[in-house]
Design an enzyme around this catalytic site. Sequence first.
Site, PDB file in Angstrom:
ATOM      1  N   CYS A   4       1.106  -1.425   0.391  1.00  0.00           N
ATOM      2  CA  CYS A   4       0.220  -0.032   0.142  1.00  0.00           C
ATOM      3  C   CYS A   4       0.882   1.525  -0.164  1.00  0.00           C
ATOM      4  O   CYS A   4       1.444   1.487   1.356  1.00  0.00           O
ATOM      5  CB  CYS A   4      -0.733   0.024   0.990  1.00  0.00           C
ATOM      6  SG  CYS A   4      -1.864   1.764   1.495  1.00  0.00           S
ATOM      7  N   LYS A  47      -9.364  -9.387   6.182  1.00  0.00           N
ATOM      8  CA  LYS A  47      -8.876  -7.749   6.154  1.00  0.00           C
ATOM      9  C   LYS A  47      -9.020  -8.081   7.898  1.00  0.00           C
ATOM     10  O   LYS A  47     -10.115  -9.137   8.498  1.00  0.00           O
ATOM     11  CB  LYS A  47      -9.628  -6.839   7.041  1.00  0.00           C
ATOM     12  CG  LYS A  47      -8.575  -6.188   5.612  1.00  0.00           C
ATOM     13  CD  LYS A  47      -9.511  -4.607   5.307  1.00  0.00           C
ATOM     14  CE  LYS A  47      -9.727  -4.729   3.644  1.00  0.00           C
ATOM     15  NZ  LYS A  47     -10.944  -3.401   3.122  1.00  0.00           N
ATOM     16  N   GLU A  74      -6.056   7.810   7.853  1.00  0.00           N
ATOM     17  CA  GLU A  74      -5.267   8.730   6.137  1.00  0.00           C
ATOM     18  C   GLU A  74      -4.194   8.922   6.994  1.00  0.00           C
ATOM     19  O   GLU A  74      -3.699   9.604   7.265  1.00  0.00           O
ATOM     20  CB  GLU A  74      -6.065  10.211   6.910  1.00  0.00           C
ATOM     21  CG  GLU A  74      -7.820   9.691   5.866  1.00  0.00           C
ATOM     22  CD  GLU A  74      -7.491   9.696   4.699  1.00  0.00           C
ATOM     23  OE1 GLU A  74      -7.010  10.204   4.144  1.00  0.00           O
ATOM     24  OE2 GLU A  74      -8.104   8.818   4.322  1.00  0.00           O
ATOM     25  N   SER A  75      -2.591   8.468   5.643  1.00  0.00           N
ATOM     26  CA  SER A  75      -1.900   8.715   6.575  1.00  0.00           C
ATOM     27  C   SER A  75      -0.980  10.839   6.080  1.00  0.00           C
ATOM     28  O   SER A  75      -0.124   9.634   6.923  1.00  0.00           O
ATOM     29  CB  SER A  75      -1.030   8.352   4.542  1.00  0.00           C
ATOM     30  OG  SER A  75      -1.608   8.838   3.565  1.00  0.00           O
TER      31      SER A  75
HETATM   32  N1  LIG Z   1      -6.794   8.615   1.904  1.00  0.00           N
HETATM   33  C1  LIG Z   1      -6.162   6.669   2.638  1.00  0.00           C
HETATM   34  C2  LIG Z   1      -6.271   5.673   1.125  1.00  0.00           C
HETATM   35  C3  LIG Z   1      -5.921   4.816   1.862  1.00  0.00           C
HETATM   36  C4  LIG Z   1      -5.841   2.920   0.921  1.00  0.00           C
HETATM   37  O1  LIG Z   1      -6.438   3.354  -0.594  1.00  0.00           O
HETATM   38  N2  LIG Z   1      -5.793   1.885   1.884  1.00  0.00           N
HETATM   39  C5  LIG Z   1      -5.631   1.144   0.840  1.00  0.00           C
HETATM   40  C6  LIG Z   1      -4.652   0.175   0.652  1.00  0.00           C
HETATM   41  S1  LIG Z   1      -3.298   1.012  -0.693  1.00  0.00           S
HETATM   42  C7  LIG Z   1      -6.733  -0.116   1.665  1.00  0.00           C
HETATM   43  O2  LIG Z   1      -6.515   0.206   3.342  1.00  0.00           O
HETATM   44  N3  LIG Z   1      -8.159  -0.841   0.730  1.00  0.00           N
HETATM   45  C8  LIG Z   1      -8.491  -1.916   1.459  1.00  0.00           C
HETATM   46  C9  LIG Z   1      -9.822  -1.182   1.232  1.00  0.00           C
HETATM   47  O3  LIG Z   1     -10.360  -0.122   0.992  1.00  0.00           O
HETATM   48  O4  LIG Z   1     -11.376  -2.157   1.203  1.00  0.00           O
HETATM   49  C10 LIG Z   1      -4.648   7.735   3.000  1.00  0.00           C
HETATM   50  O5  LIG Z   1      -4.131   8.166   2.540  1.00  0.00           O
HETATM   51  O6  LIG Z   1      -4.111   7.096   4.014  1.00  0.00           O
END
Ligand SMILES: N[C@@H](CCC(=O)N[C@@H](CS)C(=O)NCC(=O)O)C(=O)O
Length: 204
Positions: free
Chosen positions: A10, A37, A62-63
């Site tokens: 990720c 998960k 949120e990163s």
């Molecule tokens: N805007 C969020 C994006 C986080 C994100 O998209 N995470 C993805 C993996 S890269 C995730 O957990 N996907 C699983 C899902 O949406 O079910 C951030 O900046 O943390």
Amino acid sequence: MIVLYSGLTCPFSHRCRFVLYEKGMDFEIKDIDLFNKPEDLATFNPYNQVPVLVERELVLYESNIINEYIDDRFPHPQLMPSTPSTRGRCRLFLFTLEKELFSHVHVLENMNAAKKDQDAAREAITEFLLRLSSTFPGKNKYALGNEISMIDVAIAPLLWRLEHYGIKLGNSASVVNLLKYGERIFQREMFLEALTPSEKAMRR
Ligand SMILES: N[C@@H](CCC(=O)N[C@@H](CS)C(=O)NCC(=O)O)C(=O)O
């Protein structure tokens, strides 16, 4: 102790791992299999996504929010600029990166996205990076000068994945300058430490 729930490939988790390693404090990384998960992820994050930071009672997702918290909590090296106006500009730039680049990264990270959507995402990222490269990072070593900052942290996981995502920027002078800037970040000891084995395999 800080615990980071992190995805193995990720790019958003990659940002947070990078900051944790740069700060050199104690933390634990929990590798999350996004196809399986753990149940507690949804209790921590209503969007059921990684990355998530847990520190005692505090839960953040949120990163960029996670990274600002880590930067406030462990100020060395400082990754956000120090004056209100430069902090404001930095946040605005981070917002632009999310809007113009990482909204498309989401499509490339989605295994179920249609090919035409993935192609459109590649094209949008390419166009924005080509435009960006005409001024960024310019003559600077890093985005904001000689020291690494939150902007470098935010964009580096995408630059690391360009080949993996099938994005080709060409070899104009400004692109070469942008790619060299990426290499400068990748050479940092803590950038390499923060990579998962799957991320290491993304670049030869
Ligand atoms: N805007 C969020 C994006 C986080 C994100 O998209 N995470 C993805 C993996 S890269 C995730 O957990 N996907 C699983 C899902 O949406 O079910 C951030 O900046 O943390």
